[in-house]
Scaffold this motif. Structure first.
Motif, PDB file in Angstrom:
ATOM      1  N   MET A   1       0.839  -1.191   0.000  1.00 47.43           N
ATOM      2  CA  MET A   1       0.000   0.000   0.000  1.00 47.43           C
ATOM      3  C   MET A   1       0.875   1.241   0.000  1.00 47.43           C
ATOM      4  O   MET A   1       1.877   1.316   0.699  1.00 47.43           O
ATOM      5  CB  MET A   1      -0.902  -0.022   1.233  1.00 47.43           C
ATOM      6  N   ARG A   2       0.482   2.227  -0.808  1.00 47.90           N
ATOM      7  CA  ARG A   2       1.249   3.459  -0.920  1.00 47.90           C
ATOM      8  C   ARG A   2       0.985   4.357   0.284  1.00 47.90           C
ATOM      9  O   ARG A   2      -0.141   4.485   0.753  1.00 47.90           O
ATOM     10  CB  ARG A   2       0.841   4.179  -2.205  1.00 47.90           C
ATOM     11  N   HIS A   3       2.023   4.973   0.777  1.00 49.80           N
ATOM     12  CA  HIS A   3       1.908   5.903   1.895  1.00 49.80           C
ATOM     13  C   HIS A   3       1.076   7.109   1.448  1.00 49.80           C
ATOM     14  O   HIS A   3       1.245   7.611   0.343  1.00 49.80           O
ATOM     15  CB  HIS A   3       3.311   6.348   2.327  1.00 49.80           C
ATOM     16  N   PRO A   4       0.162   7.604   2.290  1.00 49.52           N
ATOM     17  CA  PRO A   4      -0.694   8.731   1.891  1.00 49.52           C
ATOM     18  C   PRO A   4       0.090   9.992   1.539  1.00 49.52           C
ATOM     19  O   PRO A   4      -0.357  10.791   0.717  1.00 49.52           O
ATOM     20  CB  PRO A   4      -1.603   8.959   3.091  1.00 49.52           C
ATOM     21  N   TRP A   5       1.261  10.161   2.136  1.00 52.08           N
ATOM     22  CA  TRP A   5       2.057  11.342   1.800  1.00 52.08           C
ATOM     23  C   TRP A   5       2.584  11.268   0.368  1.00 52.08           C
ATOM     24  O   TRP A   5       2.790  12.301  -0.270  1.00 52.08           O
ATOM     25  CB  TRP A   5       3.222  11.514   2.773  1.00 52.08           C
ATOM     26  N   ALA A   6       2.783  10.048  -0.140  1.00 50.56           N
ATOM     27  CA  ALA A   6       3.240   9.901  -1.529  1.00 50.56           C
ATOM     28  C   ALA A   6       2.170  10.430  -2.483  1.00 50.56           C
ATOM     29  O   ALA A   6       2.478  11.165  -3.431  1.00 50.56           O
ATOM     30  CB  ALA A   6       3.571   8.442  -1.835  1.00 50.56           C
ATOM     31  N   THR A   7       0.938  10.072  -2.237  1.00 57.58           N
ATOM     32  CA  THR A   7      -0.153  10.564  -3.089  1.00 57.58           C
ATOM     33  C   THR A   7      -0.318  12.072  -2.936  1.00 57.58           C
ATOM     34  O   THR A   7      -0.507  12.788  -3.925  1.00 57.58           O
ATOM     35  CB  THR A   7      -1.471   9.841  -2.743  1.00 57.58           C
ATOM     36  N   GLY A  65       2.040   3.809 -10.312  1.00 66.24           N
ATOM     37  CA  GLY A  65       2.354   2.636 -11.118  1.00 66.24           C
ATOM     38  C   GLY A  65       3.130   2.957 -12.376  1.00 66.24           C
ATOM     39  O   GLY A  65       3.733   4.022 -12.512  1.00 66.24           O
ATOM     40  N   GLN A  66       3.109   2.016 -13.301  1.00 64.40           N
ATOM     41  CA  GLN A  66       3.874   2.143 -14.537  1.00 64.40           C
ATOM     42  C   GLN A  66       3.404   3.339 -15.367  1.00 64.40           C
ATOM     43  O   GLN A  66       4.197   3.991 -16.021  1.00 64.40           O
ATOM     44  CB  GLN A  66       3.769   0.838 -15.346  1.00 64.40           C
ATOM     45  N   ARG A  67       2.096   3.631 -15.338  1.00 67.28           N
ATOM     46  CA  ARG A  67       1.585   4.799 -16.069  1.00 67.28           C
ATOM     47  C   ARG A  67       2.216   6.079 -15.530  1.00 67.28           C
ATOM     48  O   ARG A  67       2.545   6.990 -16.289  1.00 67.28           O
ATOM     49  CB  ARG A  67       0.068   4.871 -15.955  1.00 67.28           C
ATOM     50  N   ALA A  68       2.384   6.157 -14.227  1.00 67.91           N
ATOM     51  CA  ALA A  68       2.991   7.339 -13.617  1.00 67.91           C
ATOM     52  C   ALA A  68       4.452   7.474 -14.045  1.00 67.91           C
ATOM     53  O   ALA A  68       4.936   8.586 -14.255  1.00 67.91           O
ATOM     54  CB  ALA A  68       2.905   7.267 -12.099  1.00 67.91           C
ATOM     55  N   TYR A  69       5.134   6.347 -14.182  1.00 70.42           N
ATOM     56  CA  TYR A  69       6.530   6.350 -14.632  1.00 70.42           C
ATOM     57  C   TYR A  69       6.631   7.044 -15.994  1.00 70.42           C
ATOM     58  O   TYR A  69       7.397   7.985 -16.174  1.00 70.42           O
ATOM     59  CB  TYR A  69       7.049   4.906 -14.716  1.00 70.42           C
ATOM     60  N   TYR A  70       5.841   6.568 -16.969  1.00 71.91           N
ATOM     61  CA  TYR A  70       5.900   7.134 -18.316  1.00 71.91           C
ATOM     62  C   TYR A  70       5.401   8.575 -18.348  1.00 71.91           C
ATOM     63  O   TYR A  70       5.989   9.426 -19.020  1.00 71.91           O
ATOM     64  CB  TYR A  70       5.102   6.272 -19.296  1.00 71.91           C
ATOM     65  N   ALA A  71       4.339   8.873 -17.625  1.00 71.92           N
ATOM     66  CA  ALA A  71       3.806  10.233 -17.606  1.00 71.92           C
ATOM     67  C   ALA A  71       4.811  11.208 -16.992  1.00 71.92           C
ATOM     68  O   ALA A  71       4.975  12.326 -17.488  1.00 71.92           O
ATOM     69  CB  ALA A  71       2.493  10.273 -16.835  1.00 71.92           C
ATOM     70  N   ALA A  72       5.490  10.793 -15.932  1.00 74.12           N
ATOM     71  CA  ALA A  72       6.482  11.664 -15.295  1.00 74.12           C
ATOM     72  C   ALA A  72       7.634  11.960 -16.252  1.00 74.12           C
ATOM     73  O   ALA A  72       8.102  13.104 -16.332  1.00 74.12           O
ATOM     74  CB  ALA A  72       6.999  11.025 -14.006  1.00 74.12           C
ATOM     75  N   ILE A  73       8.068  10.949 -16.997  1.00 73.07           N
ATOM     76  CA  ILE A  73       9.144  11.156 -17.980  1.00 73.07           C
ATOM     77  C   ILE A  73       8.679  12.117 -19.077  1.00 73.07           C
ATOM     78  O   ILE A  73       9.400  13.047 -19.455  1.00 73.07           O
ATOM     79  CB  ILE A  73       9.594   9.806 -18.588  1.00 73.07           C
ATOM     80  N   ILE A 108      11.282  13.281 -12.138  1.00 77.84           N
ATOM     81  CA  ILE A 108      12.286  12.220 -12.305  1.00 77.84           C
ATOM     82  C   ILE A 108      12.335  11.347 -11.048  1.00 77.84           C
ATOM     83  O   ILE A 108      12.467  10.121 -11.133  1.00 77.84           O
ATOM     84  CB  ILE A 108      13.654  12.823 -12.658  1.00 77.84           C
ATOM     85  N   ALA A 109      12.193  11.955  -9.873  1.00 80.94           N
ATOM     86  CA  ALA A 109      12.152  11.169  -8.632  1.00 80.94           C
ATOM     87  C   ALA A 109      10.939  10.242  -8.616  1.00 80.94           C
ATOM     88  O   ALA A 109      11.048   9.078  -8.206  1.00 80.94           O
ATOM     89  CB  ALA A 109      12.130  12.103  -7.414  1.00 80.94           C
ATOM     90  N   ILE A 110       9.797  10.732  -9.075  1.00 80.77           N
ATOM     91  CA  ILE A 110       8.606   9.873  -9.166  1.00 80.77           C
ATOM     92  C   ILE A 110       8.855   8.742 -10.147  1.00 80.77           C
ATOM     93  O   ILE A 110       8.539   7.580  -9.870  1.00 80.77           O
ATOM     94  CB  ILE A 110       7.363  10.692  -9.560  1.00 80.77           C
ATOM     95  N   ALA A 111       9.431   9.061 -11.299  1.00 81.35           N
ATOM     96  CA  ALA A 111       9.716   8.021 -12.291  1.00 81.35           C
ATOM     97  C   ALA A 111      10.657   6.967 -11.716  1.00 81.35           C
ATOM     98  O   ALA A 111      10.452   5.767 -11.904  1.00 81.35           O
ATOM     99  CB  ALA A 111      10.310   8.647 -13.552  1.00 81.35           C
ATOM    100  N   ALA A 112      11.671   7.398 -10.998  1.00 74.67           N
ATOM    101  CA  ALA A 112      12.613   6.443 -10.403  1.00 74.67           C
ATOM    102  C   ALA A 112      11.917   5.559  -9.380  1.00 74.67           C
ATOM    103  O   ALA A 112      12.194   4.358  -9.290  1.00 74.67           O
ATOM    104  CB  ALA A 112      13.773   7.196  -9.754  1.00 74.67           C
ATOM    105  N   HIS A 113      10.992   6.128  -8.639  1.00 73.52           N
ATOM    106  CA  HIS A 113      10.252   5.363  -7.628  1.00 73.52           C
ATOM    107  C   HIS A 113       9.313   4.349  -8.264  1.00 73.52           C
ATOM    108  O   HIS A 113       9.093   3.267  -7.720  1.00 73.52           O
ATOM    109  CB  HIS A 113       9.466   6.318  -6.732  1.00 73.52           C
ATOM    110  N   GLU A 114       8.740   4.697  -9.416  1.00 76.06           N
ATOM    111  CA  GLU A 114       7.747   3.837 -10.067  1.00 76.06           C
ATOM    112  C   GLU A 114       8.347   2.854 -11.062  1.00 76.06           C
ATOM    113  O   GLU A 114       7.647   1.988 -11.555  1.00 76.06           O
ATOM    114  CB  GLU A 114       6.689   4.693 -10.782  1.00 76.06           C
TER     115      GLU A 114
END
Length: 127
Positions: A1-7, A65-73, A108-114
């Motif tokens: 489960m993702r931490h609420p602060w991440a969202t 998730g993976q969508r966030a990875y590509y969207a962040a890039i 980029i930090a979000i992409a690295a995390h996802e």
């Protein structure tokens, strides 16, 4: 489960894209004139494409998730021409250039995390 602060962090980071994208759709011709004055090619098309990138990218980054990875890039790369045409060529604006660099860093930090290796890569690594 993702931490609420991440969202919460994702929402705060992409809020600028969501508000900006909606603003572009609300007044596309006025923003096209502004973009044209800053030497953006095909300004109306550029404004409409930018609105789609900002809104869709913002929503996908929030989703995780993976969508966030590509969207962040995509959003991080999108900030390059925005910074060049609007904040450098159109009259140097150091604060907004640095703001865009900071936002790109967060993306980029979000992409690295996802980031997750492709399924074939994971199987090869497990073997």
């Amino acid at each position: 489960m993702r931490h609420p602060w991440a969202t919460t962090g994702r929402v705060l980071l992409v809020l600028i894209f969501l508000v900006s994208g909606i603003g572009k759709l609300a007044a596309p011709r006025a923003l096209a004139a502004y973009a044209g004055a800053h030497h953006v090619p095909l300004p109306l098309a550029a404004v409409l494409i930018a609105a789609v990138i900002e809104i869709a990218g913002g929503i996908l980054v929030i989703s995780g998730g993976q969508r966030a990875y590509y969207a962040a890039i995509v959003l991080a790369i999108y900030l390059i021409p925005v910074s060049i045409f609007i904040h450098i060529v159109g009259g140097f604006d150091a604060v907004n250039v640095l703001k865009n660099i900071a936002i790109a860093g967060g993306l980029i930090a979000i992409a690295a995390h996802e980031w997750r290796p492709a399924p074939a890569t994971r199987k090869a690594q497990a073997a």
